[in-house]
Scaffold this motif. Structure first.
Motif, PDB file in Angstrom:
ATOM      1  N   MET A 144       0.839  -1.190   0.000  1.00 24.23           N
ATOM      2  CA  MET A 144       0.000   0.000   0.000  1.00 24.23           C
ATOM      3  C   MET A 144       0.879   1.246   0.000  1.00 24.23           C
ATOM      4  N   LYS A 145       0.557   2.204  -0.884  1.00 29.75           N
ATOM      5  CA  LYS A 145       1.362   3.417  -0.974  1.00 29.75           C
ATOM      6  C   LYS A 145       1.245   4.244   0.308  1.00 29.75           C
ATOM      7  N   LYS A 146       2.276   5.029   0.554  1.00 29.86           N
ATOM      8  CA  LYS A 146       2.259   5.927   1.699  1.00 29.86           C
ATOM      9  C   LYS A 146       2.282   7.366   1.192  1.00 29.86           C
ATOM     10  N   ILE A 147       1.571   8.224   1.868  1.00 28.60           N
ATOM     11  CA  ILE A 147       1.605   9.629   1.505  1.00 28.60           C
ATOM     12  C   ILE A 147       2.914  10.227   1.992  1.00 28.60           C
ATOM     13  N   ILE A 148       3.636  10.871   1.113  1.00 30.60           N
ATOM     14  CA  ILE A 148       4.942  11.406   1.476  1.00 30.60           C
ATOM     15  C   ILE A 148       4.793  12.581   2.447  1.00 30.60           C
ATOM     16  N   ASN A 149       3.946  13.518   2.105  1.00 30.69           N
ATOM     17  CA  ASN A 149       3.691  14.645   2.997  1.00 30.69           C
ATOM     18  C   ASN A 149       2.300  14.474   3.570  1.00 30.69           C
ATOM     19  N   LEU A 150       2.189  14.711   4.861  1.00 33.56           N
ATOM     20  CA  LEU A 150       0.916  14.476   5.533  1.00 33.56           C
ATOM     21  C   LEU A 150      -0.201  15.223   4.848  1.00 33.56           C
ATOM     22  N   LEU A 151      -0.947  14.549   4.079  1.00 27.48           N
ATOM     23  CA  LEU A 151      -2.084  14.962   3.283  1.00 27.48           C
ATOM     24  C   LEU A 151      -2.055  16.416   2.901  1.00 27.48           C
ATOM     25  N   LEU A 152      -3.154  17.123   3.120  1.00 26.55           N
ATOM     26  CA  LEU A 152      -3.272  18.458   2.582  1.00 26.55           C
ATOM     27  C   LEU A 152      -2.807  19.530   3.550  1.00 26.55           C
ATOM     28  N   ILE A 153      -2.757  19.214   4.817  1.00 25.51           N
ATOM     29  CA  ILE A 153      -2.532  20.245   5.818  1.00 25.51           C
ATOM     30  C   ILE A 153      -1.094  20.710   5.829  1.00 25.51           C
ATOM     31  N   GLY A 154      -0.164  19.783   5.871  1.00 21.01           N
ATOM     32  CA  GLY A 154       1.238  20.181   5.862  1.00 21.01           C
ATOM     33  C   GLY A 154       1.665  20.711   4.516  1.00 21.01           C
ATOM     34  N   ALA A 155       1.080  20.176   3.469  1.00 22.73           N
ATOM     35  CA  ALA A 155       1.533  20.537   2.124  1.00 22.73           C
ATOM     36  C   ALA A 155       1.247  21.977   1.772  1.00 22.73           C
ATOM     37  N   VAL A 156       0.212  22.584   2.383  1.00 25.80           N
ATOM     38  CA  VAL A 156      -0.141  23.934   1.987  1.00 25.80           C
ATOM     39  C   VAL A 156       0.912  24.945   2.371  1.00 25.80           C
ATOM     40  N   ALA A 157       1.854  24.587   3.214  1.00 24.26           N
ATOM     41  CA  ALA A 157       2.908  25.530   3.581  1.00 24.26           C
ATOM     42  C   ALA A 157       3.701  25.977   2.364  1.00 24.26           C
ATOM     43  N   VAL A 158       3.807  25.114   1.371  1.00 26.94           N
ATOM     44  CA  VAL A 158       4.545  25.457   0.161  1.00 26.94           C
ATOM     45  C   VAL A 158       3.912  26.655  -0.518  1.00 26.94           C
ATOM     46  N   GLY A 159       2.576  26.646  -0.610  1.00 28.54           N
ATOM     47  CA  GLY A 159       1.887  27.753  -1.250  1.00 28.54           C
ATOM     48  C   GLY A 159       2.073  29.061  -0.516  1.00 28.54           C
ATOM     49  N   VAL A 160       2.065  29.009   0.824  1.00 32.39           N
ATOM     50  CA  VAL A 160       2.199  30.230   1.594  1.00 32.39           C
ATOM     51  C   VAL A 160       3.596  30.802   1.486  1.00 32.39           C
ATOM     52  N   SER A 161       4.599  29.946   1.536  1.00 32.88           N
ATOM     53  CA  SER A 161       5.969  30.449   1.465  1.00 32.88           C
ATOM     54  C   SER A 161       6.233  31.134   0.135  1.00 32.88           C
ATOM     55  N   SER A 162       5.536  30.711  -0.895  1.00 33.00           N
ATOM     56  CA  SER A 162       5.767  31.294  -2.211  1.00 33.00           C
ATOM     57  C   SER A 162       5.084  32.637  -2.389  1.00 33.00           C
ATOM     58  N   LEU A 170      -5.661  28.213   3.860  1.00 31.06           N
ATOM     59  CA  LEU A 170      -6.681  27.904   4.869  1.00 31.06           C
ATOM     60  C   LEU A 170      -7.816  27.101   4.251  1.00 31.06           C
ATOM     61  N   ASN A 171      -8.187  27.448   3.037  1.00 33.76           N
ATOM     62  CA  ASN A 171      -9.202  26.680   2.331  1.00 33.76           C
ATOM     63  C   ASN A 171      -8.783  25.220   2.211  1.00 33.76           C
ATOM     64  N   SER A 172      -7.574  24.983   1.729  1.00 30.87           N
ATOM     65  CA  SER A 172      -7.122  23.612   1.509  1.00 30.87           C
ATOM     66  C   SER A 172      -6.911  22.853   2.816  1.00 30.87           C
ATOM     67  N   ALA A 173      -6.580  23.564   3.885  1.00 31.77           N
ATOM     68  CA  ALA A 173      -6.401  22.913   5.181  1.00 31.77           C
ATOM     69  C   ALA A 173      -7.692  22.287   5.682  1.00 31.77           C
ATOM     70  N   TYR A 174      -8.826  22.756   5.170  1.00 32.23           N
ATOM     71  CA  TYR A 174     -10.125  22.244   5.621  1.00 32.23           C
ATOM     72  C   TYR A 174     -10.841  21.400   4.573  1.00 32.23           C
ATOM     73  N   TYR A 175     -10.143  20.984   3.526  1.00 34.12           N
ATOM     74  CA  TYR A 175     -10.754  20.045   2.587  1.00 34.12           C
ATOM     75  C   TYR A 175     -11.263  18.811   3.333  1.00 34.12           C
ATOM     76  N   PHE A 176     -10.429  18.264   4.219  1.00 42.23           N
ATOM     77  CA  PHE A 176     -10.799  17.047   4.954  1.00 42.23           C
ATOM     78  C   PHE A 176     -11.680  17.335   6.169  1.00 42.23           C
ATOM     79  N   PRO A 177     -11.224  18.135   7.146  1.00 37.77           N
ATOM     80  CA  PRO A 177     -12.056  18.332   8.338  1.00 37.77           C
ATOM     81  C   PRO A 177     -13.353  19.081   8.083  1.00 37.77           C
ATOM     82  N   GLY A 178     -13.443  19.816   6.962  1.00 39.70           N
ATOM     83  CA  GLY A 178     -14.664  20.556   6.660  1.00 39.70           C
ATOM     84  C   GLY A 178     -15.731  19.744   5.961  1.00 39.70           C
ATOM     85  N   GLY A 179     -15.399  18.504   5.558  1.00 36.97           N
ATOM     86  CA  GLY A 179     -16.400  17.639   4.947  1.00 36.97           C
ATOM     87  C   GLY A 179     -16.397  17.599   3.437  1.00 36.97           C
TER      88      GLY A 179
END
Length: 532
Positions: A1-19, A56-65
């Protein structure tokens, strides 16, 4: 079973903010006057806010439903358990303060110059927008002693309610300052090229500030201890200024390209939901939830118009319940694409939420403006026709989703005809037929549910905020039925609804400001306007 390299959507959004800080290819060191001026910093800061808003939008893709895990992939961790830590959601705090510092720099360097009155007002409005977002995530935060650099290294935490009150005051002062400047001849016009949000239209800036003010007052008005304050503020609200009737979209000239600093210059929402600048798909490990899909496929409401431009392959789009691992091989994103891109391919823009690399980034939708007005009318905060505002909100949602990346409604779409069809098809549901909502609570349910639908994958954080404030759309606490709740099947939440109450302060605050940071818990603590 594949593993997600970066913890789903929450950690990954940091890339967008830094840019976001480097999008315009300028040096934004606000401590060095030789390399940064208010004229350069302000547009850069607005673009930065747009990137943070998407994060912030992408951070809530999962917990927001709105999004769920897929077949054949594991390692979603806290994305499906909600066991978030002080290392989760950190960009909503750190990047927001960095962004607010830019606005404070503009304010500090323009406030004493009458000719720069518009720039000062814009910076104040945007600073209020940013801090409202921070409060909605963290409740009490540094405010009165924040943004002071080395002079205050451990700022106190202000009460969320007090911050909201000051934000309202700042918005009021900004509206008045713009109006005064418009009546005179001293203030320099803001060039369209220097304003990536409203292109120098100061009337739109006033409407944006007034709409943001309305959002803040509505959230405060549900708190008994604040009702005397909000009653006074609603009575003083300048409705002649008006509220947004168009979407507030930031666009500095987004394009599918990399700038000289190696930073993506395409729209961050498109980059999150469709493709990167290299045409690699962005969301290969997420699909829509059964919950959100039920508002389109006829289960709760029938909405082929919006569903068809949002979800690829609608109505046969693969869906899942968050945390459900008993999946089949078909529960994966479309081959070579994502579930939220409906264009032909990575080089052919479409409609919906991920239109194309050059689309504007929403800070606030016109649909939200109308739904805020509808709620204010129902609750008696303002005088107006709630049904008219409610239907206008639905129409504005169709209008936005039917537009291409150039903000033009596609020739194949007819907004008014499809809205009429939507209302007729769903005329037996009070969630769409406002006349069937026979009491105020049912009317609020309809308004907030439609707002939730309109914010799907555009402002998931605000949709979740509104759910926590109102409990709408309605869920069944403790249920594991994917049509009755959007809570994850693997949730470790101790709340009756099995969701999170708020996010934790970042670890940096516990390390650097330990005497001031409040003690909070993920499931037991709440934002001040969350009384449920």
């Amino acid at each position: 079973m594949k593993k997600i390299i970066n913890l789903l959507l929450i950690g990954a959004v940091a890339v967008g903010v830094s840019s976001c800080k480097k999008y315009l290819d300028i040096n934004t060191n606000t401590n060095n006057a030789t390399t940064a001026t208010p004229a350069l910093v302000l547009p850069q800061a607005i673009v930065g806010t747009a990137s943070i808003t998407q994060s912030l939008n992408s951070a809530y893709y999962f917990p927001g439903g709105f999004a769920a895990n897929i077949y054949g992939v594991g390692g979603y961790g806290s994305g499906v358990t909600y066991a978030y830590t002080a290392g989760s959601f950190v960009t909503g705090f750190s990047s927001s303060y960095d962004n607010a510092t830019d606005y404070q720099y503009v304010i500090d360097n323009t406030a004493a110059t009458p000719g720069l009155a518009y720039s000062t007002a814009i910076a104040r409005i945007m600073k209020a927008y940013v801090f409202a977002k921070v409060v909605d995530q963290y409740n009490d935060v540094p405010y009165s002693e924040a943004l002071k650099g080395n002079s205050v290294l451990a700022p106190k935490y202000d009460k969320a309610e007090d911050i909201y009150k000051d934000l309202v005051a700042q918005l009021t002062a900004s509206i008045n300052a713009i109006t005064t400047a418009q009546a005179g001849t001293t203030a320099n016009k803001v060039l369209a090229s220097a304003d990536p949000l409203f292109k120098g239209d100061m009337n739109l800036w006033k409407k944006f500030a007034n709409t943001l003010k309305l959002r803040l007052l509505i959230k405060m008005a549900g708190v008994t201890a604040l009702q005397s304050y909000t009653t006074t503020e609603f009575a003083a609200l300048n409705t002649t200024v008006g509220f947004l009737t168009t979407d507030a979209l930031v666009n500095p000239g987004y394009v599918k390209a990399i700038n000289s600093q190696g930073i993506s210059q395409q729209n961050p929402n498109y980059g999150s939901l469709a493709f990167g600048t290299d045409n690699a798909r962005s969301q290969g490990q997420a699909i829509p939830t059964r919950w959100i899909f039920s508002f389109y496929n006829g289960t709760k409401l029938s909405d082929p118009g919006r569903g068809g431009v949002i979800f690829r392959g609608f109505p046969s789009t693969a869906v899942n319940q968050l945390g459900e691992e008993n999946t089949v091989s078909s529960q994966v994103p479309p081959a070579g694409s994502t579930s939220w891109f409906t264009g032909v391919d990575a080089n052919t823009p479409g409609l919906g939420v991920a239109k194309g690399p050059s689309q504007g980034q929403s800070l606030m939708l016109a649909s939200e403006s109308y739904f805020l007005q509808a709620e204010a009318y129902v609750r008696g905060y303002l005088t107006g026709d709630a049904k008219t505002a409610f239907n206008a909100g639905i129409t504005a949602s169709f209008n936005y989703l039917y537009q291409n990346q150039s903000n033009v409604v596609d020739a194949s779409k007819n907004v008014n005809a499809d809205v009429t069809t939507y209302l007729t098809t769903n005329n037996t549901s009070r969630l769409a037929n406002f006349d069937l909502a026979t009491n105020n609570e049912q009317k609020i349910e309809a308004i907030i549910t439609q707002k939730y639908i309109a914010m799907n994958m555009i402002h998931c954080d605000e949709a979740f905020n509104e759910f926590k404030r109102t409990t709408y759309p309605t869920i069944v606490n403790g249920s594991q039925d994917p049509l009755l709740t959007f809570a994850s099947k693997q949730s470790v939440s101790t709340r009756p609804d099995k969701l999170i109450g708020r996010v934790l302060y970042p670890q940096s605050e516990y390390n650097l400001n330990p005497t001031n940071v409040p003690s909070v818990t993920l499931f037991g603590s709440r934002i001040f306007w969350d009384l449920n």
